[in-house]
Scaffold this motif. Structure first.
Motif, PDB file in Angstrom:
ATOM      1  N   TYR A 109       0.750  -1.300   0.023  1.00  0.00           N
ATOM      2  CA  TYR A 109       0.106  -0.062  -0.040  1.00  0.00           C
ATOM      3  C   TYR A 109       0.871   1.273  -0.012  1.00  0.00           C
ATOM      4  CZ  TYR A 109      -3.988   3.227   1.005  1.00  0.00           C
ATOM      5  OH  TYR A 109      -5.095   3.965   0.781  1.00  0.00           O
ATOM      6  N   MET A 142       1.985   1.998  -3.405  1.00  0.00           N
ATOM      7  CA  MET A 142       0.878   2.641  -4.296  1.00  0.00           C
ATOM      8  C   MET A 142       0.794   4.145  -3.808  1.00  0.00           C
ATOM      9  SD  MET A 142      -2.483   3.701  -4.315  1.00  0.00           S
ATOM     10  CE  MET A 142      -3.337   3.191  -2.951  1.00  0.00           C
ATOM     11  N   GLN A 143       0.725   4.272  -2.642  1.00  0.00           N
ATOM     12  CA  GLN A 143       0.838   5.731  -2.349  1.00  0.00           C
ATOM     13  C   GLN A 143       1.992   6.683  -2.857  1.00  0.00           C
ATOM     14  OE1 GLN A 143       0.602   4.958   2.102  1.00  0.00           O
ATOM     15  NE2 GLN A 143      -1.517   6.058   2.200  1.00  0.00           N
ATOM     16  N   MET A 178      -2.596   2.401  -9.077  1.00  0.00           N
ATOM     17  CA  MET A 178      -2.762   1.038  -9.301  1.00  0.00           C
ATOM     18  C   MET A 178      -3.717   0.392  -8.211  1.00  0.00           C
ATOM     19  SD  MET A 178       1.152  -0.145  -9.684  1.00  0.00           S
ATOM     20  CE  MET A 178       1.861   1.260  -8.486  1.00  0.00           C
ATOM     21  N   GLY A 179      -4.573  -0.385  -8.725  1.00  0.00           N
ATOM     22  CA  GLY A 179      -5.510  -1.111  -7.774  1.00  0.00           C
ATOM     23  C   GLY A 179      -4.710  -2.227  -7.134  1.00  0.00           C
ATOM     24  N   PRO A 180      -5.249  -3.063  -6.346  1.00  0.00           N
ATOM     25  CA  PRO A 180      -4.483  -4.117  -5.873  1.00  0.00           C
ATOM     26  C   PRO A 180      -4.249  -5.360  -6.748  1.00  0.00           C
ATOM     27  CG  PRO A 180      -6.855  -4.202  -4.812  1.00  0.00           C
ATOM     28  CD  PRO A 180      -6.663  -3.054  -5.697  1.00  0.00           C
ATOM     29  N   THR A 191      -3.370  -4.938 -10.233  1.00  0.00           N
ATOM     30  CA  THR A 191      -2.489  -4.277 -11.088  1.00  0.00           C
ATOM     31  C   THR A 191      -1.144  -4.452  -9.933  1.00  0.00           C
ATOM     32  OG1 THR A 191      -3.699  -2.748 -12.103  1.00  0.00           O
ATOM     33  CG2 THR A 191      -1.363  -2.319 -12.231  1.00  0.00           C
ATOM     34  N   LEU A 192      -1.279  -3.939  -8.927  1.00  0.00           N
ATOM     35  CA  LEU A 192      -0.071  -3.950  -8.016  1.00  0.00           C
ATOM     36  C   LEU A 192       0.510  -5.218  -7.711  1.00  0.00           C
ATOM     37  CD1 LEU A 192       2.050  -2.171  -5.939  1.00  0.00           C
ATOM     38  CD2 LEU A 192       0.335  -2.504  -4.458  1.00  0.00           C
TER      39      LEU A 192
END
Lengths: 193, 116
Positions: free
Chosen positions: B29, B32-33, B45-47, B49-50
């Motif tokens: 997370y 992503m941030q 990015m959603g979960p 994609t990530l």
């Protein structure tokens, strides 16, 4: 504030990914989703969760097929039954989406969806929820697709969210098939008296 | 683990994950941030994609999982942290150089400011 229902729905959505991917990253993805919900709620309250859900559904629909395909390539195409049923479910979903967008009566969609989901649940009962999600979500997905591409929907629903009700007959169909399969298995078992 | 050039061009999520990990190890997370902040939200990015990218980057040896916790008191111990490998750093440098070359070409064709 906890997001127990959002999290439950997200865990259901995770079933669109292959089991191996879920086992490796399912918990981390759920944690990520939970963090996103928490931050969105702090910024915008309950309304803040709506864009998170749109982004998450879009992200899942874009990535789950990629992971499924990666697993199929790693394991060899058509090597296991689940792969074949997955392809059947995707084809069934496409067909149901097509019928729903071109038929003026909801009964037409039901007449196609119920037997397809029933057969899928009967063939592979362990993944009944996944087959229901694939076929059931084909209705809202086809609605969104036609909306996005400016095409004509024969009998448009009052709003996009009502198309999610298609999940109900999809679950009824797959779990009816799964239950019947279980009954058959018990009857056919050698030690059944 | 061979030639970094063999992995180019990188997809935007992979390149930005490498950039996010250049400063040190992070959990998903936090990656992503950092990506959202550094790209002004352009790369989000959603979960799916990530973690799809992370899975492939682990397999390619660009990143590795670490057991250490930068601040265990403030963090959930179930979180998984990732860090850049030496090979991942080389690939990030190679991709940055490729992009720099592309930007240079854009300047020379007067698509961007700064051309002489």
């Amino acid at each position: 504030m906890n997001f127990i229902w959002s999290e439950r729905l997200f865990r259901l959505l995770l079933h669109l990914y292959p089991a191996q991917h879920r086992a490796g990253y399912g918990e981390a993805m759920t944690q990520h989703f939970r963090d996103s919900c928490r931050d969105a709620y702090q910024r915008g309250g309950r309304r803040g969760l709506i864009p998170i859900w749109f982004k998450t559904v879009r992200d899942t629909l874009a990535n789950a097929p990629v992971e499924q395909w990666a697993e199929i390539r790693a394991g060899g195409l058509m090597r296991n039954k689940t792969t074949i049923v997955l392809l059947l479910a995707l084809l069934g979903g496409l067909f149901v989406g097509y019928i729903d967008s071109h038929a003026s009566e909801v009964q037409a969609t039901l007449m196609v969806m119920l037997p397809i989901t029933f057969v899928l649940g009967f063939i592979e009962p362990k993944r009944a929820a996944l087959w229901a999600l694939i076929v059931g979500l084909s209705v809202p997905v086809s609605y969104l697709w036609l909306l996005a591409t400016g095409q004509h929907y024969t009998a448009p629903p009052p709003n996009g969210f009502t198309t999610l009700i298609a999940l109900v007959p999809a679950f009824v169909g797959t779990f009816s098939g799964a239950i019947l399969r279980r009954i058959f298995s018990q009857v056919a078992a050698p030690n059944h008296s | 683990m061979t030639n970094p050039q063999g992995l180019l061009p990188l997809t935007p999520p992979v390149f930005h994950i490498l950039l996010a990990l250049t400063d040190g190890e992070r959990h998903g997370y936090s990656i992503m941030q950092e990506v959202v902040a550094s790209t002004n939200g352009i790369v989000a990015m959603g979960p799916g994609t990530l973690y799809g990218s992370i899975k492939r980057m682990l397999a390619a040896g660009l990143i590795e999982e670490t057991d250490s916790r930068p601040d265990p008191a403030l963090d959930d111990e179930r979180r998984r942290y990732y860090r850049l490998t030496d090979f991942g750093r080389k690939v990030a440098v190679a991709e940055a150089e490729r992009l720099e070359s592309a930007v240079g070409q854009a300047r020379s064709k007067r698509l961007l400011g700064g051309a002489s």
